[in-house]
Design an enzyme around this catalytic site. Structure first.
Site, PDB file in Angstrom:
ATOM      1  N   SER A 538       0.845  -1.188   0.000  1.00 16.32           N
ATOM      2  CA  SER A 538       0.000   0.000   0.000  1.00 16.32           C
ATOM      3  C   SER A 538       0.891   1.252   0.000  1.00 16.32           C
ATOM      4  CB  SER A 538      -0.950  -0.043   1.195  1.00 16.32           C
ATOM      5  OG  SER A 538      -1.992   0.888   1.043  1.00 16.32           O
ATOM      6  N   ASP A 623      -9.814  -3.849  -5.185  1.00 14.95           N
ATOM      7  CA  ASP A 623      -9.185  -3.014  -4.163  1.00 14.95           C
ATOM      8  C   ASP A 623      -9.825  -1.628  -4.135  1.00 14.95           C
ATOM      9  OD1 ASP A 623      -7.431  -1.575  -2.497  1.00 14.95           O
ATOM     10  OD2 ASP A 623      -5.737  -2.801  -3.118  1.00 14.95           O
ATOM     11  N   HIS A 658      -8.098  -4.933  -1.098  1.00 16.37           N
ATOM     12  CA  HIS A 658      -6.851  -4.431  -0.524  1.00 16.37           C
ATOM     13  C   HIS A 658      -6.220  -5.410   0.461  1.00 16.37           C
ATOM     14  CE1 HIS A 658      -4.152  -1.040  -0.072  1.00 16.37           C
ATOM     15  NE2 HIS A 658      -4.249  -1.073   1.236  1.00 16.37           N
TER      16      HIS A 658
END
Length: 686
Positions: A538, A623, A658
């Site tokens: 991320s 995501d 995610h």
């Protein structure tokens, strides 16, 4: 099986797309990948998956072995330490061979029969992704609300179930955060709704059981803020929290009066951060008021909340960050961080006791756990370290005696904590700042520059990666890897200023710190550039993108998980989830100062015609945090521009978001694939 070196990687077509801002023109040849419904986009992602699978086919058996090895260390028929709330003991447990939790409870005593609230194994049937969240039991213990996400996009539908009959009501609320809070009347629920496009949590609604139309209670008009709603631990108040990176605002309502009007606790003032806890006739306020960078604790009377009347309880200290408080009937528990280390302070309200729990090394994590019971002298806290599995400990705050309720079992009979060593070391950054690292490895390793080493960091949002135990990580340590967590600026490891020095126009400190740590590890012969690997996910994936542009020669391999790499374009697109709420983290590129600074480090915009390390890049089609097209575009551009013949793989989970795959063991398959990638680069295949 031989490696498929003759298989050609997919080459994405180029369609020049002009992006102009502040008179600056950028050409994005892969902008077309944003269209998630276009067959060519799906075909490209599938082609990359196929290429990755083909190239890594020779590791498939090893991946399976690694998966079984990781899984074998985990106790399959496991359960959480029960906690008591409102007359019931609540338990989360797993059954052998099943991938999802079972939530249950027992009335009054743990010897009483079990009531199953949710069996997620049954609920997940027919779904490629399943996540249950926001379990909230009504005050009379008869109803439970909960959220379900079946896409991985963190977009939950709230349901209400009658615990006694097992019947799920027709009440169904779409596009929520999944969590909800009951008023004390057992029929009114408050919940948070998300914007259907940006997924920003921005509305609070009131739902009456059985009624068709819900009432909008609050709408957040500033698109840099999000909102949530919850109940105070004292059960007296329903609280709406409005939050942005730098500013907070709370609204409160007596939970006995669900049709009453919420009152503002303290209206927002830019730069004023605060959080509130209720106890007796006071609110306790953790705040940065009056330049208290590391926060201080204050209080005010329930009926007089004016900021000028807040009284100091614990003063601001330059070298101690106050992270959290837990309130009990007779005790205040303060979670602090000093010189990077977690500390738990216990104070009696009557002033007769004030002391810290003792911890004895530099590579541990300690945190207060599930403490929902107000009238108790027992504190639950968790402890683990790089070499010590997690424990849940019950500590008697009056007698200072402790009971280990549970220590994580590492099955298989091979793990002994005394076989591993951990240490904290410091590198010196470009500007002279000392950067701490937590290091773990198997005893007996020689520091001769030949050890494979995996260096991990995150470094954004003030989020601190503490040195924690991982049974999965043993699969690397036992094969000779050293594992390092670099506590770079942008996290809060060394206090709030550590975060301030790694964001906005100081963001590059995060990247420079990580590189300084790598140079130090090579210089001190923990490893060499031939054996050094880096990993981040991320915003930590942004870090990976930045370091390979800056110093690719330091690393043999990189794992970038769901990486945030197209920073300029994303931060200029306010229709994307998270963008507007992140201006105080990265800067708003609609302002030319921030535009130029972000553009100077944005990984996608700074790719050059040069050699890059071996790379595995992962993403999820659904995501909601970092959109799949960022890593997809980045890999496509890298393929086109890089001058080396190193490995470059893009792996897209076509069912998840995610957080990766759902289910208890599915994510281990992703770990096994990542580890196999690293171990293969080291020539380790068993």
């Amino acid at each position: 099986m031989t490696k498929h070196s003759n298989v050609k990687p997919p080459i994405a077509k180029k369609i020049p797309h002009h992006l102009e801002k502040h008179g600056d023109l950028r050409v994005d040849n892969y902008f077309w990948m944003k269209d998630r419904d276009h067959p060519e986009v799906i075909n490209y992602l599938n082609a990359e998956n196929e290429y990755c699978d083909t190239q890594m086919a020779h590791t498939k058996g090893f991946q399976k072995d690694l998966f079984e090895e990781m899984k074998a260390r985990i106790k399959e028929d496991d359960s959480s330490v029960p906690y008591k709330y409102n007359g019931y003991w609540y338990i989360t447990r797993f059954e052998k061979g099943k991938g999802y939790p079972i939530y249950s409870r027992k009335k009054d005593s743990l010897n009483n029969p079990e009531e199953v609230l949710f069996d997620c194994n049954k609920m997940a049937e027919g779904h490629s992704y399943f996540k249950l969240a926001g379990i909230s039991v009504s005050p009379n213990n008869k109803l439970v609300s909960y959220g379900v996400d079946t896409t991985g996009r963190r977009n939950y539908t709230i349901h209400v179930k009658n615990i006694e009959s097992g019947e799920v009501a027709n009440d169904r609320v779409l596009h929520t955060t999944g969590s909800s809070s009951w008023a004390n009347d057992n029929k009114t629920l408050f919940y948070t709704k998300k914007d259907e496009v940006t997924l920003r949590a921005y509305q609070i609604y009131k739902h009456k059981l059985g009624e068709k139309d819900d009432e909008l209670i609050f709408q957040e008009g500033d698109d840099t803020f999000g909102v949530t709603v919850y109940k105070s631990k004292s059960r007296k108040y329903i609280i709406i929290a409005c939050y942005s990176t730098l500013t907070n605002e709370y609204h409160i309502l007596n939970a006995d009066q669900p049709d009453g009007k919420f009152e503002v606790f303290q209206k927002r003032v830019r730069g004023l951060e605060y959080s509130i806890s209720h106890y007796k006739n006071h609110f306790y306020i953790l705040t940065n008021k009056d330049k208290a960078t590391n926060f201080k604790l204050m209080k005010c009377r329930e009926e007089d909340r004016k900021i000028n009347n807040w009284e100091e309880v614990i003063a601001h200290r330059k070298d101690v960050l106050i992270e959290n408080i837990d309130i009990f009937k007779d005790y205040l528990v303060v979670s602090e961080r000093s010189n990077g280390l977690n500390e738990i302070r216990i104070k009696r309200w009557d002033g007769t006791q004030d002391y810290y729990l003792p911890f004895d090394n530099e590579t541990y994590t300690a945190y207060t756990g599930t403490n929902v019971d107000f009238d108790t002298e027992l504190l639950r806290y968790g402890y683990n370290s790089l070499t010590t599995p997690s424990s849940v400990i019950e500590f008697n705050m009056r007698t200072k005696t402790k009971t280990v309720l549970k220590e994580q079992e590492v099955l298989g009979g091979k793990f002994k904590k005394e076989n591993y060593t951990s240490e904290r070391i410091w590198a010196t950054a470009e500007d002279g700042t000392k950067i701490p690292m937590s290091v773990v490895y198997k005893k007996g390793i020689k520091k001769d520059g030949n050890n494979p080493l995996l260096q991990y960091a995150y470094g954004s949002y003030g989020s601190t990666v503490d040195p924690y135990f991982s049974s999965v990580r043993l699969s690397l340590l036992d094969r000779g890897f050293i594992y390092v967590i670099a506590h770079v600026r942008g996290g809060e490891y060394l206090g709030r200023q550590w975060y301030e020095d790694g964001k906005l126009l100081k963001k590059k400190n995060t990247f420079k710190d990580f590189i300084a740590c790598s140079i130090h590890l090579i210089k001190e012969r923990y490893t060499s550039s031939k054996h050094l690997y880096a990993m981040g996910g991320s915003a930590g994936g942004l870090l990976m993108g930045a370091i390979i542009n800056e110093a690719p020669e330091l690393y043999n391999g990189i794992i970038a998980a769901v990486p945030f790499v197209d920073v300029v374009t994303t931060m200029l697109d306010d229709s994307i989830p998270l963008t507007t709420g992140e201006y105080d983290e990265w800067g708003n590129p609609n302002d030319i100062l921030y535009y130029n600074y972000i553009k100077s480090y944005s990984p996608y915009d700074n790719l050059q015609s040069k050699a890059y390390p071996n790379m595995l890049v992962t993403t999820g089609l659904n995501d909601s945090q970092v959109q799949y097209w960022e890593p997809a575009k980045w890999v496509a551009k890298l393929r086109n521009i890089k001058t080396d013949s190193n490995k470059l793989y893009l792996k897209t989970n076509m069912d998840a978001g995610h957080g990766g795959a759902s289910g208890r063991f599915e994510s281990l398959k992703e770990d096994a694939e990542e580890f196999a990638f690293l171990l293969d680069l080291e020539g380790i295949s068993s």
